[in-house]
Design a protein around this motif. Sequence first.
Motif, PDB file in Angstrom:
ATOM      1  N   SER A  67       3.343   9.603   3.948  1.00 44.92           N
ATOM      2  CA  SER A  67       3.516   8.386   4.609  1.00 44.92           C
ATOM      3  C   SER A  67       3.979   8.952   6.253  1.00 44.92           C
ATOM      4  N   ARG A  68       3.690   8.160   7.039  1.00 47.25           N
ATOM      5  CA  ARG A  68       4.259   7.906   8.643  1.00 47.25           C
ATOM      6  C   ARG A  68       4.579   6.626   8.590  1.00 47.25           C
ATOM      7  N   TRP A  69       5.732   6.161   8.126  1.00 43.92           N
ATOM      8  CA  TRP A  69       6.029   4.540   7.773  1.00 43.92           C
ATOM      9  C   TRP A  69       7.379   4.123   7.436  1.00 43.92           C
ATOM     10  N   GLY A  79       5.846   3.142  12.172  1.00 41.76           N
ATOM     11  CA  GLY A  79       4.768   4.076  11.741  1.00 41.76           C
ATOM     12  C   GLY A  79       3.381   3.412  11.692  1.00 41.76           C
ATOM     13  N   SER A 151       2.660   6.176  16.622  1.00 41.87           N
ATOM     14  CA  SER A 151       3.962   6.531  16.155  1.00 41.87           C
ATOM     15  C   SER A 151       4.522   7.945  16.310  1.00 41.87           C
ATOM     16  N   ARG A 153       6.932   9.022  14.403  1.00 44.89           N
ATOM     17  CA  ARG A 153       7.696   9.068  13.314  1.00 44.89           C
ATOM     18  C   ARG A 153       7.220  10.577  12.641  1.00 44.89           C
ATOM     19  N   LEU A 155       5.815  13.034   9.570  1.00 47.08           N
ATOM     20  CA  LEU A 155       5.177  12.823   8.557  1.00 47.08           C
ATOM     21  C   LEU A 155       5.795  13.201   7.251  1.00 47.08           C
TER      22      LEU A 155
END
Length: 261
Positions: A67-69, A79, A151, A153, A155
């Motif tokens: 995720s990138r969330w 994300g 994003s 953010r 990984l």
Amino acid sequence: MSPFARFVLLAALAPLGSGQDECCLYFGYGGNVAVKEPVLPTPDAALTVECWFRSSARLRNPVHLVSRWSESAKEEDRGSFFLGLTGTNRVGFGLRNAEGKEAILRAGGTWLDGDWHHAAGTWNGTVLVVYLDGKEVGRKEVAEFGPLYTSQRPLLLGPVNSPRARKPIVFDGYLGGVAVHDTTLSAEDLAGSMNRKPRESEAGCLAHYPLRANSPQDSATDESRGGNHGQLSPELAHVGWVHTRGWEERGTAGPGFDLFS
């Protein structure tokens, strides 16, 4: 889960005489792998996220595997995508666009059996598709969704948790063979992924983390051309590496032991 119960569970997961020469990453004691500056598809590009996972413990909470969330409404950068699991034998694939709108597809499957399974989510700009073990299990058309959120953010491979979480989410299972592509892989492509790993020179493969090692280490090697290696959190680096059968030996039955390093 008590130490004895966990011992019994792990004893059932690896077959005797499997030649467990490599370690895989077990996430049941917490932690994740962070890639701080990943090379990922641009917001307007196609996307495929895939991984191998293995578990026989029903999840108490949904778990993001790749995720990138962020679920926190308080964060400005929340994300752009995730691939994960729910506690009801479903695989989830979610996207967030530049306006903050979400498109999430959760599709059923059978994976709560202690064996390795392959999950993937694809996006071509208008359609989300979820695959399990090389077979399509769900799709969702999303009109006028636009580019994904830009994003910054990291990984993350493994559960996402807030630093202040009182009861951190853990994944009582293994994760490996993570790959991210800036192309929409077909069912045929993904069926091929089940029998080989992405090649370093493979077009569209921007990141590939086998999460395998001959001995414990505190980093996760990116075998793609990007070479953006990940960092294991301290608890994962300390107790996460396990000598066990890999996904090449999926379907093997019989008692055995997973050997924690």
